[in-house]
Design a protein around this motif. Structure first.
Motif, mmCIF file in Angstrom:
data_model
loop_
_atom_site.group_PDB
_atom_site.id
_atom_site.type_symbol
_atom_site.label_atom_id
_atom_site.label_comp_id
_atom_site.label_asym_id
_atom_site.label_seq_id
_atom_site.Cartn_x
_atom_site.Cartn_y
_atom_site.Cartn_z
ATOM 1 N N LEU A 18 -14.642 -0.436 -27.449
ATOM 2 C CA LEU A 18 -15.670 -0.685 -28.459
ATOM 3 C C LEU A 18 -15.489 0.150 -29.719
ATOM 4 C CD1 LEU A 18 -18.850 -1.271 -26.273
ATOM 5 C CD2 LEU A 18 -17.431 -2.929 -27.469
ATOM 6 N N ILE A 19 -14.911 1.352 -29.606
ATOM 7 C CA ILE A 19 -14.671 2.098 -30.841
ATOM 8 C C ILE A 19 -13.594 1.395 -31.676
ATOM 9 C CG2 ILE A 19 -12.880 3.711 -30.003
ATOM 10 C CD1 ILE A 19 -14.374 5.894 -31.629
ATOM 11 N N SER A 20 -12.622 0.746 -31.008
ATOM 12 C CA SER A 20 -11.613 -0.047 -31.720
ATOM 13 C C SER A 20 -12.238 -1.294 -32.329
ATOM 14 C CB SER A 20 -10.486 -0.452 -30.768
ATOM 15 O OG SER A 20 -9.738 0.668 -30.367
ATOM 16 N N LEU A 21 -13.125 -1.938 -31.576
ATOM 17 C CA LEU A 21 -13.772 -3.159 -32.075
ATOM 18 C C LEU A 21 -14.599 -2.860 -33.319
ATOM 19 C CD1 LEU A 21 -15.427 -5.988 -30.083
ATOM 20 C CD2 LEU A 21 -16.718 -4.917 -31.922
ATOM 21 N N PHE A 22 -15.434 -1.830 -33.262
ATOM 22 C CA PHE A 22 -16.299 -1.527 -34.413
ATOM 23 C C PHE A 22 -15.497 -0.970 -35.584
ATOM 24 C CE2 PHE A 22 -19.709 -1.514 -31.125
ATOM 25 C CZ PHE A 22 -20.507 -2.483 -31.709
ATOM 26 N N GLN A 23 -14.350 -0.332 -35.309
ATOM 27 C CA GLN A 23 -13.498 0.117 -36.410
ATOM 28 C C GLN A 23 -12.972 -1.073 -37.200
ATOM 29 O OE1 GLN A 23 -9.394 1.112 -35.851
ATOM 30 N NE2 GLN A 23 -9.559 3.031 -36.974
ATOM 31 N N GLN A 24 -12.473 -2.081 -36.507
ATOM 32 C CA GLN A 24 -11.855 -3.215 -37.186
ATOM 33 C C GLN A 24 -12.886 -4.189 -37.768
ATOM 34 O OE1 GLN A 24 -8.787 -3.194 -37.971
ATOM 35 N NE2 GLN A 24 -8.422 -1.352 -36.771
ATOM 36 N N PHE A 25 -13.999 -4.400 -37.060
ATOM 37 C CA PHE A 25 -15.018 -5.316 -37.568
ATOM 38 C C PHE A 25 -15.976 -4.628 -38.533
ATOM 39 C CE2 PHE A 25 -13.509 -7.973 -34.151
ATOM 40 C CZ PHE A 25 -13.654 -9.254 -34.667
ATOM 41 N N ILE A 67 -7.501 -0.345 -14.805
ATOM 42 C CA ILE A 67 -8.099 -0.209 -16.134
ATOM 43 C C ILE A 67 -8.843 -1.480 -16.514
ATOM 44 C CG2 ILE A 67 -7.586 0.018 -18.599
ATOM 45 C CD1 ILE A 67 -5.149 1.769 -17.669
ATOM 46 N N ILE A 68 -8.200 -2.621 -16.338
ATOM 47 C CA ILE A 68 -8.817 -3.895 -16.719
ATOM 48 C C ILE A 68 -10.057 -4.181 -15.886
ATOM 49 C CG2 ILE A 68 -8.455 -6.395 -16.789
ATOM 50 C CD1 ILE A 68 -5.482 -5.763 -17.444
ATOM 51 N N LYS A 69 -10.013 -3.836 -14.591
ATOM 52 C CA LYS A 69 -11.158 -4.067 -13.699
ATOM 53 C C LYS A 69 -12.182 -2.938 -13.751
ATOM 54 C CE LYS A 69 -8.276 -6.659 -10.410
ATOM 55 N NZ LYS A 69 -7.697 -6.644 -9.035
ATOM 56 N N CYS A 70 -11.848 -1.857 -14.499
ATOM 57 C CA CYS A 70 -12.742 -0.699 -14.615
ATOM 58 C C CYS A 70 -13.079 -0.121 -13.246
ATOM 59 C CB CYS A 70 -14.027 -1.076 -15.368
ATOM 60 S SG CYS A 70 -13.750 -1.554 -17.073
ATOM 61 N N GLN A 71 -12.076 0.033 -12.411
ATOM 62 C CA GLN A 71 -12.283 0.573 -11.072
ATOM 63 C C GLN A 71 -12.244 2.100 -11.094
ATOM 64 O OE1 GLN A 71 -9.087 -1.361 -8.943
ATOM 65 N NE2 GLN A 71 -10.344 -3.127 -8.399
ATOM 66 N N ASN A 72 -12.709 2.697 -9.980
ATOM 67 C CA ASN A 72 -12.618 4.145 -9.766
ATOM 68 C C ASN A 72 -13.286 4.960 -10.869
ATOM 69 O OD1 ASN A 72 -10.994 3.678 -7.408
ATOM 70 N ND2 ASN A 72 -9.268 3.326 -8.782
ATOM 71 N N GLY A 73 -14.431 4.479 -11.344
ATOM 72 C CA GLY A 73 -15.192 5.242 -12.336
ATOM 73 C C GLY A 73 -14.638 5.203 -13.742
ATOM 74 N N LEU A 74 -13.817 4.204 -14.059
ATOM 75 C CA LEU A 74 -13.195 4.136 -15.383
ATOM 76 C C LEU A 74 -14.016 3.360 -16.403
ATOM 77 C CD1 LEU A 74 -9.500 3.412 -14.331
ATOM 78 C CD2 LEU A 74 -10.427 5.571 -15.151
ATOM 79 N N SER A 75 -15.168 2.804 -16.007
ATOM 80 C CA SER A 75 -15.899 1.888 -16.887
ATOM 81 C C SER A 75 -16.305 2.543 -18.206
ATOM 82 C CB SER A 75 -17.131 1.335 -16.176
ATOM 83 O OG SER A 75 -17.998 2.384 -15.775
ATOM 84 N N LYS A 76 -16.806 3.767 -18.148
ATOM 85 C CA LYS A 76 -17.242 4.455 -19.367
ATOM 86 C C LYS A 76 -16.064 4.703 -20.307
ATOM 87 C CE LYS A 76 -20.381 7.247 -21.512
ATOM 88 N NZ LYS A 76 -21.778 6.934 -21.850
ATOM 89 N N MET A 77 -14.967 5.187 -19.768
ATOM 90 C CA MET A 77 -13.777 5.486 -20.554
ATOM 91 C C MET A 77 -13.232 4.228 -21.232
ATOM 92 S SD MET A 77 -10.151 7.012 -19.145
ATOM 93 C CE MET A 77 -10.943 8.398 -18.341
ATOM 94 N N VAL A 78 -13.084 3.166 -20.457
ATOM 95 C CA VAL A 78 -12.524 1.926 -20.999
ATOM 96 C C VAL A 78 -13.478 1.304 -22.006
ATOM 97 C CG1 VAL A 78 -11.758 -0.399 -20.407
ATOM 98 C CG2 VAL A 78 -11.147 1.528 -18.924
ATOM 99 N N ARG A 79 -14.772 1.326 -21.696
ATOM 100 C CA ARG A 79 -15.757 0.743 -22.610
ATOM 101 C C ARG A 79 -15.736 1.443 -23.965
ATOM 102 N NH1 ARG A 79 -20.050 1.281 -19.580
ATOM 103 N NH2 ARG A 79 -20.958 3.135 -20.549
ATOM 104 N N LYS A 115 -20.492 10.911 -16.291
ATOM 105 C CA LYS A 115 -21.513 10.235 -17.075
ATOM 106 C C LYS A 115 -21.501 8.720 -16.906
ATOM 107 C CE LYS A 115 -22.315 13.481 -20.833
ATOM 108 N NZ LYS A 115 -23.781 13.433 -20.769
ATOM 109 N N GLN A 116 -20.489 8.178 -16.216
ATOM 110 C CA GLN A 116 -20.394 6.723 -16.102
ATOM 111 C C GLN A 116 -21.574 6.193 -15.308
ATOM 112 O OE1 GLN A 116 -19.350 4.420 -13.542
ATOM 113 N NE2 GLN A 116 -19.263 5.860 -11.851
ATOM 114 N N ASN A 117 -22.126 5.097 -15.802
ATOM 115 C CA ASN A 117 -23.339 4.566 -15.204
ATOM 116 C C ASN A 117 -23.251 3.101 -14.858
ATOM 117 O OD1 ASN A 117 -23.564 3.346 -17.760
ATOM 118 N ND2 ASN A 117 -24.881 5.000 -18.521
#
Length: 477
Positions: free
Chosen positions: A284-291, A268-280, A474-476
């Motif tokens: 970021l939805i948590s970041l923009f919620q709090q900020f 998860i932390i390294k965003c391996q195996n196509g997880l980059s979109k999911m983790v991102r 959809k991960q790019n």
């Protein structure tokens, strides 16, 4: 047969709402913890004799809840996976009871420890409750029922604000009602006891998805029949088994080799195996919620209203009004989230919050000759847009796109953002003034609008297996 009758025949909405409401009591406790210290600050300061260091202690004690929640959310994935969602909630209820007992000891170190323990507990709630609801509710109503998470948070906040109206507004050292703050901090433990008892005696089975992941198929089918009719329970059971196998293959091939059903923390932390979109998206939805500025407004609402103008009591009244509007606005999400979709609501809210924060900064300083009403109206309008968009959608969306480990990582960061916002709000106001702080948060919301416009994936009407497949496709990056 009408669509309504068909829906009623497929699953029992009374059972869905009951299970989800009980789980969301954890979010009531979360909201109560966020709000209770806001109006109690002068009383706590007087009892614990913070004296000239009051402002430093208040800032620290407001932020330390988030610090505890950071670590609680990080541990929640392990607890929820090992013991199940139901037992994770019961463990957290016990932590709340212990934390409350420590907090009300009139001793500064004890108060701090109690805040950390309750913070640790609410950090677990933030991860486990959305997952529990998402894994319990039928796909057709998951978004609507998921709105309970934010509704309970706002309910906890408004109840804490209203109870604080009984506290004195001066003569804190001599007024016997000053010690009422201890009862206010202990009040939340009643809801922890209630949830624990209900889970122990009534809702005695875990979520179907967790039971399937653990290979406990007979129990999973029985759990499904608590919600669905027999035929639909069989259909959902087969789909859960299929999605469980498919999500392992498509989302996390390394975990399949290890015999695990979801990504490891390292992946998860390294965003391996196509997880980059999911983790991102989760981060970021948590970041923009709090900020977005919401926690700065809620945590320092009494201070903000004092600075706008008004007595301590009237500032508490304004704070209660904020809490009531906050809770009432959340009710609007229930019909909209399935009809309009997560992405469109998030974008509309982003524009609304940006405009409101800009006007708050304008009226606070440049337009101050117009009186107190314009900035107060802007604050209330900001809360309406927040609660109609990213406020509840962050929890709904995270519960939909994230597995339990990824959820714990993203909620750890959610609480980290909260900690940073609360800890930096007062220094930010000192550095660039209150209007300047509002303008900064307006800029963050505008940035969030453009991010979600280009990157957010709509999840309306999809189950978790379909969502994971969609995100991988959809991960790019």
């Amino acid at each position: 047969m009408s669509s309504t009758n068909l829906t009623e025949a497929k699953y029992n909405m009374k059972s869905v709402w009951s299970l989800s409401f009980n789980a969301s009591l954890g979010n009531f406790i979360l909201g109560y913890n966020m709000g209770v210290f806001t109006s109690c600050q002068p009383c706590v300061s007087a009892t614990l004799e913070w004296g000239s260091n009051k402002d430093i202690y208040i800032m620290f004690m407001a932020a330390i809840l988030s610090l505890g929640a950071m670590f609680g959310s990080m541990c929640s994935g392990t607890i929820a996976r090992r013991y199940g969602r139901r037992k994770a909630l019961m463990i957290t209820d016990m932590l709340i009871i212990i934390g409350c007992g420590i907090t009300i000891i009139p001793y500064t170190p004890g108060f701090a420890i109690g805040r950390i323990v309750t913070g640790f507990a609410v950090g677990i709630y933030t991860c486990v409750v959305p997952i529990y609801i998402r894994e319990t509710a039928p796909v057709e109503v998951a978004g609507k029922v998921g709105g309970l998470v934010q509704l309970q948070i706002t309910s906890g906040i408004v109840i804490s604000y209203c109870l604080a109206l009984a506290l004195p507004t001066n003569d804190y050292d001599s007024d016997p009602l000053n010690y009422l703050w201890m009862a206010l901090f202990g009040f939340q433990s009643l809801f922890a006891v209630l949830q624990f008892f209900i889970l122990l005696t009534i809702f005695r089975r875990d979520t179907p998805q967790w039971l399937v992941e653990k290979g406990r198929y007979d129990e999973a089918l029985v759990s499904l029949k608590d919600i669905y009719n027999d035929n639909e329970a069989d259909t959902v059971f087969k789909r859960l088994k299929s999605n469980n196998k498919r999500s392992v293959v498509e989302v996390d091939r390394q975990s399949l080799i290890k015999g695990d059903e979801e990504p490891s923390y390292g992946e998860i932390i390294k965003c391996q195996n196509g997880l980059s979109k999911m983790v991102r998206l989760g981060i970021l939805i948590s970041l923009f919620q709090q900020f977005s500025g919401i926690n700065a407004i809620l945590s320092f609402s009494t201070t903000i209203f004092n600075s706008i103008g008004g007595t301590t009591f009237m500032s508490r009244v304004y704070t209660c009004v904020v809490g009531i509007v906050n809770m009432a606005s959340t009710l609007g999400i229930f019909p909209l989230v399935e009809r309009t979709g997560r992405k469109k609501l998030t974008l509309i809210g982003g524009v609304g919050m940006t405009v409101c924060l800009f006007l708050m900064g304008f009226f606070y300083d440049i337009g101050k000759d117009l009186g107190h009403a314009p900035p107060i109206i802007c604050i209330l309008a900001f809360i309406v847009f927040y609660e109609g968009s990213i406020g509840p959608i962050c929890w709904i969306y995270s519960g939909e796109i994230l597995a339990s480990r990824a959820m714990s990582v993203c909620m750890f960061l959610n609480w980290l953002w909260t900690f940073i916002v609360i800890l930096t709000f007062s220094p930010l106001v000192t550095l660039i003034t209150m209007p300047g702080a509002f303008f900064v948060y307006a800029g963050v919301n505008l940035l969030g609008f453009f991010y979600f416009y280009f990157d957010m994936v709509e999840t309306k009407g999809l189950d978790k297996g379909q969502i994971w497949t969609l995100l991988v496709k959809k991960q790019n990056l």
